[in-house]
Design an enzyme around this catalytic site. Structure first.
Site, PDB file in Angstrom:
ATOM      1  CD  GLU A  82      -2.952  -1.043   2.333  1.00 30.41           C
ATOM      2  OE1 GLU A  82      -2.499  -0.587   3.402  1.00 30.41           O
ATOM      3  OE2 GLU A  82      -4.094  -1.496   2.212  1.00 30.41           O
ATOM      4  CD  GLU A 113       3.783 -21.822  10.433  1.00 29.32           C
ATOM      5  OE1 GLU A 113       3.796 -22.087  11.655  1.00 29.32           O
ATOM      6  OE2 GLU A 113       2.934 -21.089   9.904  1.00 29.32           O
TER       7      GLU A 113
END
Length: 266
Positions: A82, A113
């Site tokens: 953003e 992960e």
């Protein structure tokens, strides 16, 4: 702290959720969400210390990397993505890395992960330097992908920080600038996409927005470097120029489109 003692895994303060009405569920979720802002407020000194350190490096050309898995990784990618349209900065200033790559933004990637060396390997693709900062995001503070990335980044001279929802975690111990937002047990036991995720989003917004202001991407309280990528932003920029320069709407819009940004007109 043993794994069984992690606050993020402790039982919810509420039980028999399936027997609650919709109104009761919403009310209790909101009650828990109200705890988040206070936990973030208490962490402000930790956030301030990190931002001060990152700012010095960014002004020397350093970059900020967010790295995480699952919800934490997605929130990092979201915040980073953003910034270019909002503040008109290059995509390379702040970047988000998620375990399992871009596929993991929409789909769970099995065991991504759990590989402790993979986080640093993913960072190496960006040719990190000592001016760069790596911020590990993990509610548990134990995610191997994130802990390993922070450990090796620090060993290689990068600045390191983290955001976690448990105190005294392996991730915090590996980080120079740990941020601990202790939001308490989740409404649905262990669902760290809820309060922990909200706290992470708040802290990431604080970090990136403060850095962008300190890097000169805001004037007054306006996003004067935003990219003019749609009608709404063109209209916003036009009204900024109207107010600042005393122009008609049409004159301001024409000048804005010629210059490419509000900042270039001021």
């Amino acid at each position: 702290m043993g794994i069984k003692e992690k606050i993020t895994e402790q039982p919810s303060r509420y039980d028999h959720l399936e027997k609650m009405s919709v109104g009761e569920l919403l009310q209790h979720i909101n009650e828990e969400d109200c705890r988040v802002a206070e936990s973030v407020r208490q962490a402000i000194p930790q956030v301030e210390a990190l931002v001060d350190a990152v700012e010095k490096r960014m002004k020397r050309g350093g970059r900020l990397f967010y790295i995480g898995a699952g919800t934490s990784g997605r929130l990092g990618v979201l915040d980073a993505s953003e910034l270019p349209p909002t503040f008109g900065v290059p995509e390379t200033w702040v970047m988000g890395i998620i375990a399992g790559g871009d596929k993991a933004l929409r789909h769970a990637v099995e065991r991504a992960e759990d590989i402790s060396e993979q986080g640093w390997n993913d960072l190496l693709a960006y040719k990190p330097t000592p001016n760069d900062t790596v911020l590990g995001i993990a509610a548990s503070g134990t995610t191997p992908y994130v802990v390993g990335a922070i450990r090796l980044a620090r060993q290689n001279g990068l600045l390191t920080g983290c955001i976690t929802s448990n105190p005294n975690t392996p991730l915090a111990q590996e980080s120079e600038y740990p941020i601990e937002t202790i939001v308490g047990p989740e409404f649905v036991t262990g669902s760290s996409r809820m309060k922990s995720g909200t706290a992470q989003k708040m802290v990431l917004n604080m970090i990136s927005t403060t850095l962008m202001i300190r890097m000169g991407r805001v004037k007054g309280n306006r996003m004067v470097n935003m990219q003019l990528t749609n009608k709404k932003l063109i209209d916003r920029g036009t009204r900024m120029l109207q107010e600042s320069l005393g122009l008609s709407y049409e004159e301001a819009r024409e000048r804005l489109l010629e210059a490419g940004s509000v900042n270039n007109c001021l």
